[in-house]
Design a protein around this motif. Structure first.
Motif, PDB file in Angstrom:
ATOM      1  N   LEU A 118      -3.245   4.486  -7.420  1.00 19.40           N
ATOM      2  CA  LEU A 118      -3.885   4.844  -6.161  1.00 19.40           C
ATOM      3  C   LEU A 118      -5.117   3.983  -5.891  1.00 19.40           C
ATOM      4  CD1 LEU A 118      -3.509   8.694  -6.569  1.00 19.40           C
ATOM      5  CD2 LEU A 118      -2.234   7.243  -4.971  1.00 19.40           C
ATOM      6  N   GLN A 119      -5.865   3.655  -6.952  1.00 18.73           N
ATOM      7  CA  GLN A 119      -7.011   2.776  -6.770  1.00 18.73           C
ATOM      8  C   GLN A 119      -6.558   1.375  -6.351  1.00 18.73           C
ATOM      9  OE1 GLN A 119     -10.173   3.576  -6.749  1.00 18.73           O
ATOM     10  NE2 GLN A 119     -10.744   1.459  -6.280  1.00 18.73           N
ATOM     11  N   GLU A 120      -5.473   0.907  -6.952  1.00 15.15           N
ATOM     12  CA  GLU A 120      -4.929  -0.403  -6.569  1.00 15.15           C
ATOM     13  C   GLU A 120      -4.514  -0.399  -5.098  1.00 15.15           C
ATOM     14  OE1 GLU A 120      -1.310  -3.490  -7.837  1.00 15.15           O
ATOM     15  OE2 GLU A 120      -1.648  -1.640  -8.979  1.00 15.15           O
ATOM     16  N   ALA A 121      -3.947   0.708  -4.638  1.00 15.43           N
ATOM     17  CA  ALA A 121      -3.547   0.815  -3.236  1.00 15.43           C
ATOM     18  C   ALA A 121      -4.761   0.755  -2.312  1.00 15.43           C
ATOM     19  CB  ALA A 121      -2.775   2.111  -3.013  1.00 15.43           C
ATOM     20  N   LEU A 122      -5.801   1.470  -2.653  1.00 12.79           N
ATOM     21  CA  LEU A 122      -6.998   1.495  -1.799  1.00 12.79           C
ATOM     22  C   LEU A 122      -7.709   0.147  -1.756  1.00 12.79           C
ATOM     23  CD1 LEU A 122      -8.388   5.006  -2.785  1.00 12.79           C
ATOM     24  CD2 LEU A 122      -7.377   4.352  -0.587  1.00 12.79           C
ATOM     25  N   GLU A 123      -7.622  -0.598  -2.845  1.00 16.16           N
ATOM     26  CA  GLU A 123      -8.298  -1.890  -2.887  1.00 16.16           C
ATOM     27  C   GLU A 123      -7.657  -2.931  -1.974  1.00 16.16           C
ATOM     28  OE1 GLU A 123      -8.321  -2.844  -7.002  1.00 16.16           O
ATOM     29  OE2 GLU A 123     -10.021  -1.527  -7.472  1.00 16.16           O
TER      30      GLU A 123
ATOM     31  N   PHE B  82       0.834  -1.204   0.000  1.00 21.37           N
ATOM     32  CA  PHE B  82       0.000   0.000   0.000  1.00 21.37           C
ATOM     33  C   PHE B  82       0.869   1.255   0.000  1.00 21.37           C
ATOM     34  CE2 PHE B  82      -1.826   3.356   2.718  1.00 21.37           C
ATOM     35  CZ  PHE B  82      -2.861   3.764   1.895  1.00 21.37           C
ATOM     36  N   GLU B  83       1.873   1.301   0.858  1.00 21.69           N
ATOM     37  CA  GLU B  83       2.717   2.491   0.935  1.00 21.69           C
ATOM     38  C   GLU B  83       3.526   2.676  -0.349  1.00 21.69           C
ATOM     39  OE1 GLU B  83       4.536   3.733   4.540  1.00 21.69           O
ATOM     40  OE2 GLU B  83       3.651   2.093   5.682  1.00 21.69           O
ATOM     41  N   ARG B  84       3.983   1.565  -0.922  1.00 23.97           N
ATOM     42  CA  ARG B  84       4.727   1.672  -2.176  1.00 23.97           C
ATOM     43  C   ARG B  84       3.844   2.207  -3.298  1.00 23.97           C
ATOM     44  NH1 ARG B  84       4.705  -1.636  -6.302  1.00 23.97           N
ATOM     45  NH2 ARG B  84       3.902  -3.422  -5.120  1.00 23.97           N
ATOM     46  N   LEU B  85       2.639   1.665  -3.442  1.00 26.12           N
ATOM     47  CA  LEU B  85       1.720   2.122  -4.491  1.00 26.12           C
ATOM     48  C   LEU B  85       1.297   3.568  -4.267  1.00 26.12           C
ATOM     49  CD1 LEU B  85      -0.481  -1.090  -4.761  1.00 26.12           C
ATOM     50  CD2 LEU B  85       1.019  -0.193  -6.544  1.00 26.12           C
TER      51      LEU B  85
ATOM     52  N   ASP C 180      -5.742  11.997  -3.197  1.00 21.88           N
ATOM     53  CA  ASP C 180      -4.924  11.990  -4.412  1.00 21.88           C
ATOM     54  C   ASP C 180      -5.655  11.316  -5.572  1.00 21.88           C
ATOM     55  OD1 ASP C 180      -2.838  13.297  -3.183  1.00 21.88           O
ATOM     56  OD2 ASP C 180      -1.779  11.457  -2.628  1.00 21.88           O
ATOM     57  N   ARG C 181      -6.339  10.212  -5.284  1.00 21.58           N
ATOM     58  CA  ARG C 181      -7.066   9.518  -6.353  1.00 21.58           C
ATOM     59  C   ARG C 181      -8.194  10.391  -6.890  1.00 21.58           C
ATOM     60  NH1 ARG C 181     -11.481   7.334  -7.214  1.00 21.58           N
ATOM     61  NH2 ARG C 181     -12.158   7.489  -5.051  1.00 21.58           N
TER      62      ARG C 181
END
Length: 715
Positions: free
Chosen positions: A122-127, A99-102, A160-161
């Motif tokens: 950012l969407q991939e991170a939130l998922e 998550f932090e990397r994405l 950000d997203r």
């Protein structure tokens, strides 16, 4: 093995199946070890975080560690180090690490204007989130700070997203999410600003103002403070902004488009393959009109930016912001971005748009830099530029715009003539002569046709020796540089460097262009300068020769006269042609004849021009040498009478006796007159009859059949 702590603590095997971890104490223990993988966690902190009924004994902690090791197997090692334990596992195997990397990658992409990529990352991170962070250690004091940090980062990623979505034009889709987030975080000013921008973009200016007022009230009641300067600035902009800005449309033509329908289709096809297309060509050739017609056939949104009036290249990004209907602050772009070019990137990063940059030649470096940055950051953007030279950007596709063909030129002249003289019936041959004299340039043709208000077609055709005067009266409805043909050429000329202007004006002495070596010698320049003039549409390169349009040559000739260089350059031109003719003469009697005939044929008009100048300037020796050196070429081609008029003028200038050392040349002059007379050329004869000198006749006898020996009076 993968681990999850963004929600309940879980572990998955390589096959994706969940692995049993056991009871709450064991999951809490694993959670604390996963917060900072590889770091040592003190035993007392682990004990505090895993003991439901107070701090367990060291033996109880060791027992939980042992059971957790059994559950992990070989997937990860729990090591005892000093007074604590650490879990050895790659950071990217933990959802919080990924998550932090994405999140960082998405934020970087957003800063660089890559809104589409940022939104995906950012969407991939939130998922990755399944619930509250570190949920299985929620009662643990050591876990609370880590959970708060992750939750704050999660909220920032949401913002950000949404920022990326706004840049992609998805303002309507994010309004419900923004409302929900702002209800949960009413003091968060960035969320308020995002919602205000989204509402405004969807036409909800009044609603956006309500959001500001509600946020202002919450800040005053809860914190006793006022909104930030950024939010206040956004509020002021909302009050004064046009709620529906739109890009500048291309100008609507007032006249019919003539002769280039196929070219419009070709450019449209090229834009389907390339993202940067530049229409190049000399002034007045019709680049702008062609771009307007391409815009008319375009299906996506178009922004047409005329740069001719802009004088400072540093202001190009600001001018583009205005052309796109964008203010320089936060309604349409990220707050805090100070660079106008970066604001453009933010506004266009996800937008499908054809950006037309018209008349770029005087700002070519700045326009090139801006276009390159925008195209690199905005994948759905296309740029169509018009310029008298290429932008020089990697990936640029050039479409040279040429003068009209003869048929289209006549059609254009006739159409424009009928606009100023109703019932105009053209003489096609006279119209064609006018158009050809004006190089079939659309602007020159339109300006010349407008003269029919006050002069007849025959009178107009008779004035073609002064091309610039024929097109010297223009329209008041355009900017100064396009009002007359002279002003069009002067606009290009004024952009030249000193060496370029010097080479261009010296090139005016060539009647039909020149090869590289001749151009280098006469213009006293280098190849780089000639290539630069071709790049800037002052010269054309075709068939191994440089050429200059007659209209440009007329202006260059004026500049040559003004510089006081005409005589010297004409001498260099005549000397160069003389040396070429002398070099070619011996080869004309060998098997290389055809090749050298072609070389001299390309210089035929310049030979004639050089002799004419030499005679008029009193350079009788140079004129005689030119005639003599070119004679073999003229006789082989059967055009020995082509220089009869110049020969007659030369003989009139020198009188009965040949110039010293030029006996043969004198005889050849007489033979040129004789050849013209035999062919019915009607060469002029001298005012007083003079017989050919014996020396001249003797010199010419071996080359000329006896029955063709003649006196100048016979000629």
């Amino acid at each position: 093995m993968r681990f999850g702590i963004l929600g309940g603590t879980l572990m998955w095997g390589d096959d994706g199946a969940e692995v049993s971890l056991g009871g709450p104490a064991r999951r809490a223990l694993l959670t604390l070890l996963l917060v900072r993988p590889g770091d040592v966690v003190p035993a007392d902190r682990l004990a505090d975080g895993t003991g439901p009924q107070g701090t367990p004994s060291p033996h109880a902690l060791q027992s939980q560690i042992s059971r957790l090791r059994s559950a992990l197997g070989e997937a990860a090692a729990i090591e005892r180090t000093g007074a604590g334990y650490r879990l050895v596992v790659p950071v990217d195997d933990i959802d919080a690490g990924r998550f932090e990397r994405l999140a960082e990658q998405g934020r970087t992409a957003l800063r660089e204007g890559e809104a589409q990529r940022a939104a995906a990352l950012l969407q991939e991170a939130l998922e990755l989130w399944r619930g509250p962070a570190l949920a299985d250690a929620a009662d643990s004091e050591p876990a609370r700070a880590a959970a708060a940090r992750l939750e704050e980062l999660r909220l920032s990623v949401h913002e950000d997203r949404i920022e990326a979505a706004l840049r992609l034009g998805e303002h309507r889709a994010v309004v419900p999410e923004l409302r929900e987030l702002l209800d949960r975080h009413p003091l968060r000013e960035r969320l308020a600003a995002l919602l205000m921008r989204a509402l405004f973009a969807d036409g909800g200016q009044a609603e956006a103002l309500v959001v500001f007022e509600r946020t202002r009230r919450h800040l005053a009641e809860e914190l006793g403070t006022d909104p930030s300067a950024e939010l206040v600035g956004l509020h002021h902009e909302l009050l004064s902004a046009d709620p529906s800005p739109s890009p500048i449309a291309p100008p609507a033509p007032l006249t019919a488009f003539v002769g280039r329908a196929g070219e419009v289709a070709a450019i449209a096809e090229l834009l389907g393959e390339a993202r940067l297309v530049t229409l190049t060509g000399p002034g007045g050739v019709g680049k702008t009109r062609l771009a307007v017609e391409v815009c008319a056939a375009e299906t996506q949104q178009v922004c047409f930016m005329e740069l001719g009036a802009l004088r400072d290249g540093a202001l190009v990004p600001q001018a583009l912001l205005r052309a796109l209907g964008l203010r320089e602050r936060g309604l349409h772009v990220a707050a805090g971005d100070g660079d106008p070019l970066e604001r453009l990137v933010a506004a266009l990063s996800g937008r499908a748009l054809l950006l037309v940059l018209d008349n770029c030649e005087h700002l070519v470096e700045e326009v090139a830099a801006s276009a390159a940055r925008l195209l690199a950051a905005c994948p759905r953007l296309k740029v169509l530029a018009t310029s008298r030279e290429a932008l020089g950007v990697i990936g640029e596709h050039l479409h040279p715009v040429r003068p009209l063909d003869d048929g289209a030129a006549v059609e254009l002249f006739t159409a424009r003539a009928r606009a100023v003289r109703r019932g105009f019936v053209p003489d096609p041959q006279a119209v064609r002569r006018v158009c050809v004299a004006l190089d079939n340039l659309p602007l020159a043709i339109e300006l010349a046709a407008a003269r029919l208000r006050t002069v007849g077609l025959d009178e107009l055709a008779a004035r073609l020796t002064d091309r610039l005067a024929v097109a010297a009266r223009g329209t008041r409805a355009v900017d100064e540089r396009h009002r007359t043909l002279r002003s069009v050429i002067a606009w290009s000329w004024d952009l030249l460097s000193g060496p370029e202007a010097r080479a261009a004006r010296r090139f005016a002495v060539f009647a039909e262009g020149a090869g590289v070596e001749s151009a280098l010698r006469v213009c006293d320049t280098d190849e780089e300068t000639l290539e630069s003039l071709a790049d800037k549409s002052l010269l054309e390169w075709a068939g191994g020769r440089y050429r200059m349009l007659a209209t440009i040559r007329a202006y260059a000739g004026e500049r040559l006269d003004a510089a006081g260089e005409t005589a010297a350059v004409r001498q260099a031109h005549a000397r160069t042609l003389l040396e070429l003719a002398r070099a070619a003469e011996p080869w004309l009697r060998r098997h290389e004849q055809l090749g050298w005939l072609a070389v001299l044929a390309a210089e035929h008009s310049d030979l004639v021009a050089a002799v004419e100048w030499a005679v008029a300037a009193g350079e009788t020796g140079a004129a005689a040498e030119l005639l003599a050196s070119a004679s073999t070429y003229l006789w082989i081609r059967g055009v020995s009478g082509a220089l009869a008029q110049q020969a007659a003028a030369l003989l009139d200038a020198v009188g009965d006796a040949p110039p010293d050392g030029h006996d043969e040349a004198y005889a050849i002059c007489v033979l040129c007159l004789a050849s013209r007379a035999r062919c019915g050329g009607g060469a002029s004869t001298p005012t007083a009859p003079r017989a050919m000198p014996r020396r001249a006749a003797a010199t010419s006898a071996p080359e000329t059949p006896s029955d063709h020996r003649t006196s100048r009076q016979d000629a």
